[in-house]
Design an enzyme around this catalytic site. Sequence first.
Site, PDB file in Angstrom:
ATOM      1  N   GLY A  62       0.981  -1.140   0.080  1.00 43.93           N
ATOM      2  CA  GLY A  62      -0.093  -0.008  -0.164  1.00 43.93           C
ATOM      3  C   GLY A  62       0.898   1.324  -0.101  1.00 43.93           C
ATOM      4  N   GLY A  63       0.290   2.583   0.206  1.00 41.00           N
ATOM      5  CA  GLY A  63       0.722   3.669   0.213  1.00 41.00           C
ATOM      6  C   GLY A  63       2.187   3.615   1.256  1.00 41.00           C
ATOM      7  N   MET A  64       1.633   3.067   2.410  1.00 35.02           N
ATOM      8  CA  MET A  64       2.332   3.526   3.638  1.00 35.02           C
ATOM      9  C   MET A  64       3.260   2.007   4.017  1.00 35.02           C
ATOM     10  SD  MET A  64       0.493   6.094   5.581  1.00 35.02           S
ATOM     11  CE  MET A  64      -0.401   7.691   5.195  1.00 35.02           C
ATOM     12  N   GLY A  65       2.820   0.977   3.188  1.00 35.40           N
ATOM     13  CA  GLY A  65       3.431  -0.349   4.014  1.00 35.40           C
ATOM     14  C   GLY A  65       3.242  -1.274   2.965  1.00 35.40           C
ATOM     15  N   GLN A  66       3.754  -2.533   3.576  1.00 32.20           N
ATOM     16  CA  GLN A  66       3.933  -3.716   2.678  1.00 32.20           C
ATOM     17  C   GLN A  66       3.435  -4.851   3.599  1.00 32.20           C
ATOM     18  OE1 GLN A  66       8.027  -3.746   1.790  1.00 32.20           O
ATOM     19  NE2 GLN A  66       7.640  -4.022  -0.077  1.00 32.20           N
ATOM     20  N   VAL A  67       2.991  -5.969   2.787  1.00 30.25           N
ATOM     21  CA  VAL A  67       2.693  -7.357   3.479  1.00 30.25           C
ATOM     22  C   VAL A  67       3.655  -8.378   3.067  1.00 30.25           C
ATOM     23  CG1 VAL A  67       0.706  -8.833   4.208  1.00 30.25           C
ATOM     24  CG2 VAL A  67       0.380  -6.366   3.985  1.00 30.25           C
TER      25      VAL A  67
ATOM     26  N   LYS B 134       3.175  -7.856   8.416  1.00 30.67           N
ATOM     27  CA  LYS B 134       2.486  -6.441   7.930  1.00 30.67           C
ATOM     28  C   LYS B 134       3.621  -5.314   8.223  1.00 30.67           C
ATOM     29  CE  LYS B 134      -1.717  -3.771   7.200  1.00 30.67           C
ATOM     30  NZ  LYS B 134      -3.024  -3.922   7.686  1.00 30.67           N
TER      31      LYS B 134
ATOM     32  N   ASP C  71     -14.063   0.321   8.178  1.00 31.31           N
ATOM     33  CA  ASP C  71     -13.951   0.134   6.723  1.00 31.31           C
ATOM     34  C   ASP C  71     -14.043  -1.213   6.427  1.00 31.31           C
ATOM     35  OD1 ASP C  71     -13.028   1.429   4.320  1.00 31.31           O
ATOM     36  OD2 ASP C  71     -10.818   0.811   4.936  1.00 31.31           O
TER      37      ASP C  71
END
Length: 419
Positions: free
Chosen positions: A20-25, A40, A137
Amino acid sequence: MQAGDRIGDRYELTYPVGRGGMGQVWAGFDDRLDRPVAIKFLRQLEVPEDERETAVKRFRREARATARLDHPGVPAVHDLGVHGEDLYIVMQLVRGIVLADHIAEQEQLSVSEAASVAAQICSVLAAAHAASLVHRDLKPQNLMVTPSGAVKVLDFGVAALLDPAGASRLTAPGRALGTPAYIAPEQAAGRPAGPGADLYALGCVLFEMLAGQPPYQAANALDMMQRHLRSPVPIISGYRPDVPDDLAHLLYCLLAKDPSERPTSASEVQQILTSFIDGGSGSVRPPTGTVSNTRVPAAPLPRQSAGHETTELRAWARELAEDERYTQAAELLERVLVTADQAHEHESLPAEVAALRVDLANLYMLAGDFRRAGEAFEELAEVLDRSADSRELADDCRQQAAACRFAMGDTTVPARLGD
């Protein structure tokens, strides 16, 4: 990061799962316990500096919120740590297909399968709401269907502890948490979102499973939120004539603009949905885990702890709370109070015991368990009413109990409580 990297001296990265924009999994492997895991990461350096503190708080909150839910429909949280400049959560690795992809492949799910998926989501929401958590969400991208047909609810990253003050601290001004296609009208309007917001999002997901598209279409996020606020509720039978009338009515109620017109609980919705799963007797069934707020009391401390050591234990609990270890601090005070309450069972409540009980109720609030906090404040107020010298504290406790009800979405509580 790359495959083969070691995290926390025990987790080995195997392959990336998403970004995602701020992280990784990443998928990984826990070599101590010999099991696959999902890791994560929050890449702090990729977060704008003015948003970094908020992002870190939200990331930690995701770990704690998810860890509190002991339910087969929520991936288990195993660990939380720091790796270089990054934070990470180690979770159960879920194998399956994202519901959004499943809908795209099938175009429309059968009535039975859609009801089964929705009923399993309800089971998770019932557990979350009982723990004073609202997801905020819920959407097909945050739901996975395993090969066995079990549903997992992912990403409590914006799950709000039912705390309007906390939500405002973790949300930029004028911004509503949630995804526009599934956002409840009250969220779109910037009002507090209680459990009813999750039921509305569930209605949007159920509609999409049956119709092959969300209930509203729009060119941009702002227009989409306006449609949730003002457009008439769509009728599913216009898209799927084979949907039973009772299911169509349930869906219409879930999508009500006013939260008070929606079903009262996720458990109620789950019960209705089960009758549409293969005629109510098919092989695909939602999890049957029970939801309970009951806790087994810890063993009491030695009786002398209720005397001169009470001050030290209370100070210890405050140190734990300062480190945001609210649940551990609450358990400590619960143990102290078991002995203290026994010692003063037939007496008026001493000031030091009343102070301990106020501290405990406040810790429940800090931990996000507003249901237990409200009950604790109400019970203490009733005890304090017996003493004329304690009426002011009793009134304060009732104010706090009312604040807890407001935090859980009770709109009948006077607005001045939030001042």
